[in-house]
Scaffold this motif. Structure first.
Motif, PDB file in Angstrom:
ATOM      1  N   UNK A  46       0.838  -1.203   0.000  1.00  0.00           N
ATOM      2  CA  UNK A  46       0.000   0.000   0.000  1.00  0.00           C
ATOM      3  C   UNK A  46       0.869   1.248   0.000  1.00  0.00           C
ATOM      4  N   UNK A  47       1.956   1.206   0.777  1.00  0.00           N
ATOM      5  CA  UNK A  47       2.873   2.347   0.782  1.00  0.00           C
ATOM      6  C   UNK A  47       3.474   2.582  -0.589  1.00  0.00           C
ATOM      7  N   UNK A  48       3.810   1.496  -1.270  1.00  0.00           N
ATOM      8  CA  UNK A  48       4.363   1.648  -2.630  1.00  0.00           C
ATOM      9  C   UNK A  48       3.335   2.290  -3.554  1.00  0.00           C
ATOM     10  N   UNK A  49       2.094   1.862  -3.422  1.00  0.00           N
ATOM     11  CA  UNK A  49       1.041   2.492  -4.237  1.00  0.00           C
ATOM     12  C   UNK A  49       0.968   3.984  -3.965  1.00  0.00           C
ATOM     13  N   UNK A  50       1.030   4.323  -2.675  1.00  0.00           N
ATOM     14  CA  UNK A  50       0.955   5.744  -2.327  1.00  0.00           C
ATOM     15  C   UNK A  50       2.137   6.496  -2.924  1.00  0.00           C
ATOM     16  N   UNK A  51       3.282   5.842  -2.932  1.00  0.00           N
ATOM     17  CA  UNK A  51       4.474   6.468  -3.515  1.00  0.00           C
ATOM     18  C   UNK A  51       4.300   6.664  -5.018  1.00  0.00           C
ATOM     19  N   UNK A  59      -5.341   3.054  -0.545  1.00  0.00           N
ATOM     20  CA  UNK A  59      -6.301   2.973   0.555  1.00  0.00           C
ATOM     21  C   UNK A  59      -7.131   1.707   0.440  1.00  0.00           C
ATOM     22  N   UNK A  60      -7.534   1.399  -0.802  1.00  0.00           N
ATOM     23  CA  UNK A  60      -8.339   0.198  -0.994  1.00  0.00           C
ATOM     24  C   UNK A  60      -7.519  -1.037  -0.647  1.00  0.00           C
ATOM     25  N   UNK A  61      -6.241  -0.973  -0.952  1.00  0.00           N
ATOM     26  CA  UNK A  61      -5.361  -2.085  -0.581  1.00  0.00           C
ATOM     27  C   UNK A  61      -5.423  -2.329   0.921  1.00  0.00           C
ATOM     28  N   UNK A  62      -5.271  -1.255   1.687  1.00  0.00           N
ATOM     29  CA  UNK A  62      -5.311  -1.423   3.145  1.00  0.00           C
ATOM     30  C   UNK A  62      -6.696  -1.864   3.584  1.00  0.00           C
ATOM     31  N   UNK A  63      -7.715  -1.217   3.016  1.00  0.00           N
ATOM     32  CA  UNK A  63      -9.071  -1.481   3.497  1.00  0.00           C
ATOM     33  C   UNK A  63      -9.486  -2.916   3.200  1.00  0.00           C
ATOM     34  N   UNK A  64      -9.297  -3.333   1.963  1.00  0.00           N
ATOM     35  CA  UNK A  64      -9.793  -4.648   1.573  1.00  0.00           C
ATOM     36  C   UNK A  64      -8.838  -5.749   2.044  1.00  0.00           C
TER      37      UNK A  64
END
Lengths: 183, 135, 423, 240
Positions: A46-51, A59-64
């Motif tokens: 998820x952090x990589x996505x944010x980067x 966010x969806x990564x973390x949520x789901x």
């Protein structure tokens, strides 16, 4: 954040987090530890996505994944038989087929990555725009059909899962562990 | 946007550091008198019987399953819901696309929920319909 | 412009006489400023969560016709500090049979997941750590870290009560995330954005501009969000994870001292987060009646600071009112059974919250905003709100009056003892 | 748990007819009952608390407000005790521990120990019932806080004393109930000032405790337990 060095450092930190989590999943002796180690992988990814400025995906990564899939996996692990016997519940078997599968997967990923982006850096803008509205608009215009198809897919998933799970539950109802009162 | 996410990162780091620091500083303040009785787990004052790591009611698993489906739905509908207002505000009538799409999505999911409901899987303690079902 | 961004730039400009866009060490200034902001947020959590524990116990005392803690400090107002220090000085016990890494890691996850939500809470017109574009979804996402932490604590303790508590907690939290998300979706539809500041900006300072009084579906969504927020905060009547009479304390049973305190801390702060989200989504957030956000943004110097302080006060006031309501509910309603809990969520709240989101969507498509129907609806909802409040006050008065004469006859004293008179 | 008796299929647990109506009835009931309950609790915010703050804001000591038959901490009037051991025998928990011996010089019976473990006592009152001389009785004292567990053992005999030979009617009047205990209670916290209680010493049971010289005075050496100073000694005056 400006300064690409910070981004690079953050990238490696997050990648390390994801990889450490993955390694723990693979090598941990206890299956429960493996399941919990998935948390590191999910959060790191998820952090990589944010980067990569993909805020919604992050966010969806973390949520789901953290909020849903990980919980499901944990419940599943805790429901597996003989989980209490297991500091040794994760034996390493089939090393060579595993290695082959890993290499094949890695090749696939590399090919996809190169094809999709080419050898260029993705992080270019200092302040990239949000991706929420573009994704929403795309879901309403270009991807209307897939969007609705997903809902049908989710329906099928739910029906199938419930049917299988409840069937097993009923079959297992005679077992001495299952027959306990609802908690 | 990266600035915003760095805020998130720093907040998470700082909170973890706060916990770690408080526990580490507490080390100098708190007593440390280990004792086998203290290291026992609590089971209403009795000696603990066996390990706690045994299987529990599989209904929790079912709840998590149903939740994942809804979670995925939430993740998908939120972006659409975000832009729905803009679509409805358009004068060319395309707003109905958004409305109908979200409605269809909801209806299909509600149908799934209704199926699970009808099968009685949402009842925590399922009623036994016949004595043969008794364990 | 983000306030931290602004402050960090200001710092670089004034202190180092450099241009923040080109200066190579700007990111250090950013990190420092954000870190200080995080510490301020922590101070807020501590200063809020601490006294609220004392206030809750005093309120509980009044509701149960007793006094409550009043020994430490004037009227016992330092009780929370005493409790905190006591917990700090307590021995840190780790059960011998525990799964040590998981046991030790759980408080970190729970606290981090809770604290992360503070990033997007808009405390004032510009008092926000980061206005994420995915604000509301972000809150839903970081809360899931708490779920994992609770499960970790439950499993890691290797105690039956802890495991039951952790598993129940996880099941409850994930279940009630669904209705709370759908209730918030109604708000997102209305506001057209996920950012918390955007949602607050879509409302106004006056009650008829709040989302809760916009239409009946949003009113229902507010009630449903509030119920699921209580459930997500593990508060009575949904406090099955820590039902004292069944599983003693739940997931935190094996924890002692500071580690235990962090679980409690997370629980209390979580209450505030839930109240704050309800405030920003339904009750107009920090909006000052009669003052538009643009006017605040254009203000200069001390006027600007004054508006910020006022908006901060308004937000905290609204949130605190909701927190008090949650506290009162805790001392009013009995705990639900586990099957009732799940039925309430899946059979009632989920379909109804989906229905309310659908209703909002249809109303948006059918009713022109600012049109006559819209205003009639707002007026009607405001009237309904006022009627409910009036009925409540009448009912409270009637309940009080029913016992007043009897008390006077039996005790020879007046029953009247207003809340500001602390016993 | 597996039910032993198969429950009949219960028709009354089924949802009633008109399920849709029942569904909305439930919602209405949930809201209205919560509303009612909230208004009741809110009205209590304006009511005078019923409880009285203890121990600051009460008119007289709670001990004096308790009924005469209240069973508080046990006390013995050693002037009236004949060491008949009836109380020790009847105590279901064995919390009374009496020892006596014959003094080789005078030939009189001497009681060397009369201990009551109030940590063990369950306040059943059997000992007080069985005492023929009105020596052992429950008081109305209940505040017996101590700082270490071994202080819960009340020593009513600090140094060996002669057992009374008088008939019940000739005995001195029973001292005011509670007066003996009240003298002892302030001393609870400083009975063994030299001793620091540690959980390890406590948990490790008798064996290490015997090794430690500062541990609880053991029944083995009752005569030597005359250590406490005169000021601390709660022993009542010697009988004539």
């Amino acid at each position: 954040m400006n300064g690409s060095i910070v981004q690079v450092v953050l990238f490696y930190l997050l990648a390390a987090l994801a990889l450490t989590g993955a390694c723990l999943v693979a090598f941990s002796r206890s299956i429960v530890h493996s399941a919990f180690a998935l948390l590191g992988t999910f959060v790191g990814v998820a952090g990589l996505y944010a980067l990569l400025a993909a805020d919604l995906v992050a966010i969806v990564q973390v949520m789901v994944y953290v909020g849903g899939v990980l919980i499901l996996i944990l419940f599943a692990v805790m429901l597996t038989a003989r989980v209490d016997e297991g500091k040794e519940s994760n034996p390493t078997v089939g090393k060579i087929p595993g290695l082959l599968a890993m290499l094949a997967m890695a090749g696939l990923l590399v090919v996809t990555a190169v094809k999709a982006f080419g050898p260029r850096t993705v992080i270019s803008e200092a302040n990239p725009p949000s991706t929420v509205s573009p994704i929403g608009n795309l879901l309403l215009s270009k991807y209307v059909l897939p969007f609705e198809a997903i809902s049908v897919l989710l329906l099928a998933v739910l029906l199938g899962a419930v049917t299988i799970a409840s069937g097993r539950m009923r079959k297992g109802a005679g077992g001495k562990q299952e027959g306990e009162a609802p908690r | 946007m990266h600035f915003e996410y760095s805020v998130v990162l720093i907040y998470l780091t700082v909170s973890a550091v706060i916990v770690g620091l408080a526990l580490w500083l507490g080390r100098f303040l708190r007593p440390n008198l280990p004792d086998p009785q203290k290291a026992q787990i609590y089971e209403c004052g009795e000696r603990p019987i066996g390990s706690a790591w045994f299987n529990f009611n599989p209904r929790f698993y079912l709840i998590a399953l149903v939740f994942i489906v809804f979670d995925a739905e939430i993740a998908l509908t939120f972006p659409v819901a975000t832009v729905a207002r803009g679509w409805i505000a358009r004068s060319d009538g395309t707003g109905w696309v958004a409305v109908v799409e979200i409605l269809l999505f909801f209806v299909i999911l509600l149908a799934a929920l209704a199926y699970v409901w009808g099968k009685g899987e949402l009842d925590w303690s399922r009623e036994l319909t016949s004595p043969e079902e008794m364990p | 412009m983000n306030i931290m961004h602004y402050l960090a730039d200001l710092l670089v400009r004034s202190l180092f006489k450099a241009d923040p866009a080109t200066w190579p060490y700007t990111w250090i200034a950013y990190a420092v400023v954000i870190g200080v902001g995080a510490l301020l947020a922590f101070a807020f959590v501590a200063i809020f969560a601490g006294p609220v524990t004392w206030i809750e116990r005093r309120i509980a005392g009044r509701i149960q016709s007793r006094i409550g803690p009043n020994r430490n400090g004037p009227q016992g107002c330092l009780q929370w500090l005493a409790d905190g220090i006591k917990c700090w000085l307590k021995e840190d016990l780790v059960p011998a049979t525990a799964d040590k890494p998981l046991y030790l890691a759980a408080p970190y996850l729970v606290f981090t997941g809770m604290f992360g939500a503070f990033v997007v809470l808009p405390f004032g017109a510009h008092v926000i750590a980061a206005d994420l574009n995915v604000g509301l979804l972000y809150i839903l996402a970081v809360t899931s870290l708490v779920v994992v932490g609770l499960l970790m604590a439950g499993w890691g303790s290797n105690s039956k009560w802890a495991l039951f508590g952790g598993v129940r907690s996880a099941a409850q939290l994930v279940s009630y995330e669904v209705p709370s998300a759908f209730s918030l979706m109604a708000v997102v539809l209305m506001a057209g954005t996920l950012s918390t500041q955007g949602i607050v900006g879509a409302q106004g300072g006056w009650p008829w501009q709040w989302f809760v009084f916009r239409n009946p579906f949003l009113f229902a969504a507010f009630i449903m969000y509030f119920i699921s927020a209580i459930a997500e905060g593990n508060r009575t009547p949904f406090d099955l994870p820590e039902a004292e009479s069944e599983i003693i304390a739940g997931y935190n049973i094996e924890y002692s001292g500071m580690r235990f305190l962090f679980f409690l801390f997370a629980e209390w702060a979580n209450m505030w987060i839930m109240a704050a989200v309800a405030t920003l989504a339904f009750l107009g957030g920090w909006q000052i009646p009669g003052i538009s956000p643009e006017r605040i943004a254009e203000a200069k110097g001390w006027t600007f600071v004054g508006w910020q302080a006022l908006s901060f006060a308004i937000f905290v006031f609204k949130g605190t009112c909701l927190v008090f309501t949650i506290i009162q509910i805790r001392w009013t309603l009995p705990r639900l059974r586990v099957d009732q809990l799940m039925i309430t969520c899946w059979k009632y709240l989920v379909p109804l919250s989906m229905g309310s989101a659908t209703g909002v969507l249809l109303l948006m498509a059918l009713v022109r905003e600012g049109g006559i129907v819209d205003w009639v609806m707002r007026g009607a909802m405001l009237l309904v709100g006022l009627l409910v409040a009036g009925a409540y006050i009448r009912k409270v008065r009637a309940t009080f009056m029913a016992d007043r004469d009897n008390y006077k006859k039996m005790e020879g004293r007046d029953l009247w003892y207003p809340p500001y008179r602390l016993p | 748990m597996v039910p032993t008796v198969p429950p009949a299929v219960s028709p009354h647990r089924r949802p009633p007819r008109g399920t849709v109506r029942a569904y909305f009835r439930n919602i209405r009931l949930a809201l209205s009952t919560a509303f009612d309950g909230m208004s009741v609790t809110m009205s209590y915010m304006f009511r005078r608390p019923l409880t009285i703050q203890y121990p600051d804001k009460i008119d007289k000591p709670v001990q004096e407000m308790l009924p005469e038959s209240y069973r508080g901490v046990l006390e013995v009037d050693m002037d009236r005790c004949t060491v008949c051991l009836q109380c020790q025998k009847i105590c279901p928990l064995g919390c009374i521990n009496i020892e006596s011996c014959k003094n080789p010089e005078t030939g009189n019976r001497e009681v060397t120990k009369f201990d009551i473990d109030i940590g063990l006592c369950m306040y059943c009152g059997l000992c007080a019932e069985t005492c023929n001389f009105d020596a052992l009785d429950h008081t109305r004292e209940f505040e017996a806080t101590v700082t270490t567990p071994d202080q819960m053992i009340l020593h009513f005999v600090e140094k060996p004393r002669e057992v009374t030979k008088l008939k019940a009617a000739e005995m001195p009047v029973r001292k005011h109930k509670g007066s003996i205990l009240q003298k002892m209670i302030p001393a609870f916290g400083r009975r063994h000032p030299q001793e620091v209680w540690t959980p390890t010493a406590y948990a490790a049971a008798p064996v290490p405790a015997l090794k430690a010289p500062t541990a609880t005075p053991k029944p083995a050496a009752p005569v030597a337990s005359a250590a406490p100073s005169a000021a601390d000694s709660p022993t009542p005056e010697q009988a004539p």
